[in-house]
Design an enzyme around this catalytic site. Structure first.
Site, PDB file in Angstrom:
ATOM      1  N   ARG A 245     -82.617  61.651  19.345  1.00  0.00           N
ATOM      2  CA  ARG A 245     -83.522  60.503  19.087  1.00  0.00           C
ATOM      3  C   ARG A 245     -84.628  60.826  18.084  1.00  0.00           C
ATOM      4  NH1 ARG A 245     -83.083  59.592  24.845  1.00  0.00           N
ATOM      5  NH2 ARG A 245     -81.446  58.054  25.149  1.00  0.00           N
TER       6      ARG A 245
ATOM      7  N   LYS B 155     -86.265  56.688   3.212  1.00  0.00           N
ATOM      8  CA  LYS B 155     -84.947  56.050   3.313  1.00  0.00           C
ATOM      9  C   LYS B 155     -83.925  57.141   3.623  1.00  0.00           C
ATOM     10  CE  LYS B 155     -85.161  51.814   0.628  1.00  0.00           C
ATOM     11  NZ  LYS B 155     -84.655  51.062  -0.547  1.00  0.00           N
TER      12      LYS B 155
ATOM     13  N   GLU C 118     -85.825  57.232 -13.728  1.00  0.00           N
ATOM     14  CA  GLU C 118     -86.649  56.696 -12.625  1.00  0.00           C
ATOM     15  C   GLU C 118     -88.137  56.786 -12.980  1.00  0.00           C
ATOM     16  OE1 GLU C 118     -85.626  55.138  -9.808  1.00  0.00           O
ATOM     17  OE2 GLU C 118     -83.486  55.621  -9.827  1.00  0.00           O
TER      18      GLU C 118
ATOM     19  N   LYS D 288     -94.961  55.595  -6.040  1.00  0.00           N
ATOM     20  CA  LYS D 288     -94.023  55.323  -4.947  1.00  0.00           C
ATOM     21  C   LYS D 288     -94.768  55.312  -3.610  1.00  0.00           C
ATOM     22  CE  LYS D 288     -89.669  55.756  -2.867  1.00  0.00           C
ATOM     23  NZ  LYS D 288     -88.298  56.160  -2.880  1.00  0.00           N
TER      24      LYS D 288
ATOM     25  N   GLU E 186     -89.366  47.682   3.385  1.00  0.00           N
ATOM     26  CA  GLU E 186     -88.783  46.860   2.323  1.00  0.00           C
ATOM     27  C   GLU E 186     -88.599  45.401   2.741  1.00  0.00           C
ATOM     28  OE1 GLU E 186     -86.049  48.683  -0.768  1.00  0.00           O
ATOM     29  OE2 GLU E 186     -84.683  47.265   0.157  1.00  0.00           O
TER      30      GLU E 186
ATOM     31  N   ARG F  80     -91.520  46.431  -1.622  1.00  0.00           N
ATOM     32  CA  ARG F  80     -90.825  47.682  -1.962  1.00  0.00           C
ATOM     33  C   ARG F  80     -89.630  47.441  -2.887  1.00  0.00           C
ATOM     34  NH1 ARG F  80     -89.581  52.849   2.011  1.00  0.00           N
ATOM     35  NH2 ARG F  80     -88.301  53.988   0.527  1.00  0.00           N
TER      36      ARG F  80
ATOM     37  N   ASN G 174     -86.490  48.716  -7.007  1.00  0.00           N
ATOM     38  CA  ASN G 174     -85.081  48.519  -7.382  1.00  0.00           C
ATOM     39  C   ASN G 174     -84.937  47.950  -8.791  1.00  0.00           C
ATOM     40  OD1 ASN G 174     -84.360  49.397  -4.839  1.00  0.00           O
ATOM     41  ND2 ASN G 174     -84.452  47.334  -3.981  1.00  0.00           N
TER      42      ASN G 174
ATOM     43  N   HIS H 112     -81.770  48.295 -10.833  1.00  0.00           N
ATOM     44  CA  HIS H 112     -80.723  48.787  -9.931  1.00  0.00           C
ATOM     45  C   HIS H 112     -79.626  47.752  -9.682  1.00  0.00           C
ATOM     46  CE1 HIS H 112     -83.487  52.055  -9.445  1.00  0.00           C
ATOM     47  NE2 HIS H 112     -82.750  52.655  -8.537  1.00  0.00           N
TER      48      HIS H 112
ATOM     49  N   HIS I  20     -76.239  49.312 -10.210  1.00  0.00           N
ATOM     50  CA  HIS I  20     -75.248  49.526  -9.143  1.00  0.00           C
ATOM     51  C   HIS I  20     -73.901  48.934  -9.521  1.00  0.00           C
ATOM     52  CE1 HIS I  20     -78.281  50.223  -5.649  1.00  0.00           C
ATOM     53  NE2 HIS I  20     -78.073  51.297  -6.377  1.00  0.00           N
TER      54      HIS I  20
ATOM     55  N   HIS J 147     -76.430  58.315 -11.485  1.00  0.00           N
ATOM     56  CA  HIS J 147     -77.192  57.164 -11.006  1.00  0.00           C
ATOM     57  C   HIS J 147     -78.304  56.765 -12.000  1.00  0.00           C
ATOM     58  CE1 HIS J 147     -79.285  54.466  -8.304  1.00  0.00           C
ATOM     59  NE2 HIS J 147     -80.376  55.194  -8.419  1.00  0.00           N
TER      60      HIS J 147
HETATM   61  N1  GLY Z   1     -85.234  54.210  -4.000  1.00  0.00           N
HETATM   62  C1  GLY Z   1     -85.908  53.014  -3.673  1.00  0.00           C
HETATM   63  C2  GLY Z   1     -86.727  53.113  -2.433  1.00  0.00           C
HETATM   64  O1  GLY Z   1     -86.974  54.193  -1.926  1.00  0.00           O
HETATM   65  O2  GLY Z   1     -87.129  52.089  -1.951  1.00  0.00           O
END
Ligand code: GLY
Length: 361
Positions: free
Chosen positions: A121, A143, A185, A227, A237, A241, A245, A248, A252, A265
């Site tokens: 957990r 993330k 980035e 960030k 998000e 947030r 993107n 992206h 993507h 990427h």
């Molecule tokens: N890579 C985008 C984020 O961490 O929200």
């Protein structure tokens, strides 16, 4: 050493940026939390480069770390790989006071974070990103995920590390194309939030490509600070947030349609940012100067800026299947000016097609 803090109440943590930090990992961890055992998840090649430095120092502060090696490549972000690591942690008698260290790029970071979030957990974990891309993006913000055969990052959660250690020395061994891809980035942060960072990249492209220490520190610290600010505002998000993107959605689609082998990427994101900028122009949000400046900077940094030869219909269909699509609407982050963006829901297909069908410039 520079220290940034990401302020998320009881989940707050430091991001440390500097040189020769790997050799201090044990102390940096011990200053922040107690742990009974440490397992370092990494790739064999990264262990060979940096494992010794980390292990010897962790041992001097009383921890004999176990190394868990995973193969390089996106295929390691799988439930099967996660299960194999749970088995190892159980064999090692890791309990809830044990900690994981992710030593590597985004694959290792995302996988280790996922395991840390779920093993018993949740146990503490530390990110030690060794690629520029993971230093400025995936190691910060919590993330975590593994992939499902039907899509990337489909299984995961938001789970913050206890500490992020960015040692700039690790970039010396990074292949140049990966270093450049990470810069995409950084360009993104300039576009979404900081016109001065964008101008700094324009003015110092050559020094950055030759990994000038001062420039590197500045761009990594600025990127992480941007960030951190975004994540502090909207950790899960719900909306804000999503500005991270930028580029992206197109990116993507390019990655998917080229089978994740044609582009790194960051390279796909670079092309995606140019397309998103033209879409911004096409929908009346900014002048043509913006996509031209973005293209100019990507050229200077040796990044791709032109879409491969793909059918616009395929790109649009791929975008509808993206996990970032909600209620079957195509949502984009669009530029108002360098340093300022907005999230736009339900962008009509006509301007998107127009951008995709633009002749190469
Ligand atoms: N890579 C985008 C984020 O961490 O929200």
């Amino acid at each position: 050493m520079k220290k940034l803090n990401i302020d998320l109440a009881d989940r707050s943590y430091d991001i440390l940026i500097g040189r020769d930090l790997l050799a201090k990992t044990g102390r940096l961890i011990a200053e922040r939390f107690n742990t009974s055992r440490i397992a370092v998840v990494t790739h064999p090649s990264i262990r060979q480069l940096f494992g010794e430095q980390i292990a010897s120092e962790l041992t001097t502060v009383g921890q004999a770390p176990e190394f868990i090696e995973v193969p390089e490549g996106e295929s390691s972000k799988s439930l099967q790989q996660a299960e194999a690591i749970y088995d190892r942690l159980l064999e090692m008698n890791c309990d809830r006071k044990s900690a994981l260290v992710a030593l590597g790029g985004g694959v290792v970071g995302d996988l280790t974070g996922f395991i840390a979030a779920t093993y018993q957990r949740g146990i503490p974990f530390v990110q030690i990103p060794t690629t520029l891309l993971s230093q400025v993006d995936s190691s910060v913000g919590g993330k975590t995920a593994v992939n499902h055969p039907r899509g990337k990052n489909m299984i995961g959660s938001f789970y913050q590390p206890k500490l992020v250690v960015i040692d700039l020395n690790t970039l010396h061994t990074l292949p140049q194309n990966e270093f450049r891809a990470g810069l995409a980035e950084v360009v993104k942060y300039g576009i979404i939030a900081d016109a001065r960072l964008f101008a700094f990249l324009e003015e110092n492209a050559e020094a950055i490509l030759s990994q000038d220490s001062h420039c590197l520190e500045h761009i990594i610290e600025t990127s992480c600070a941007i960030k951190a600010g975004v994540v502090e505002k909207d950790e899960h998000e719900s909306r804000h947030r999503m500005i991270l993107n930028f580029g992206h959605t197109f990116g993507h689609a390019i990655e998917t349609l080229t089978g994740y082998t044609g582009y790194l990427h960051g390279e796909a994101v670079a092309i995606g940012m140019v397309q998103a900028a033209w879409l911004s122009t096409e929908t009346g949000r900014c002048s043509e100067d913006v996509p031209h400046r973005i293209t100019g900077l990507l050229k200077k940094l040796g990044l791709p800026f032109q879409s491969p030869d793909l059918k616009s219909q395929d790109i649009i269909e791929s975008m509808y299947h993206d996990k970032k699509t909600e209620h079957n609407q195509l949502r984009f982050v669009l530029v108002k000016d360098i340093g300022s963006v907005e999230i736009v829901d339900d962008v009509p297909e006509i301007p998107i097609r127009k951008v995709l069908d633009r002749p190469p410039s």
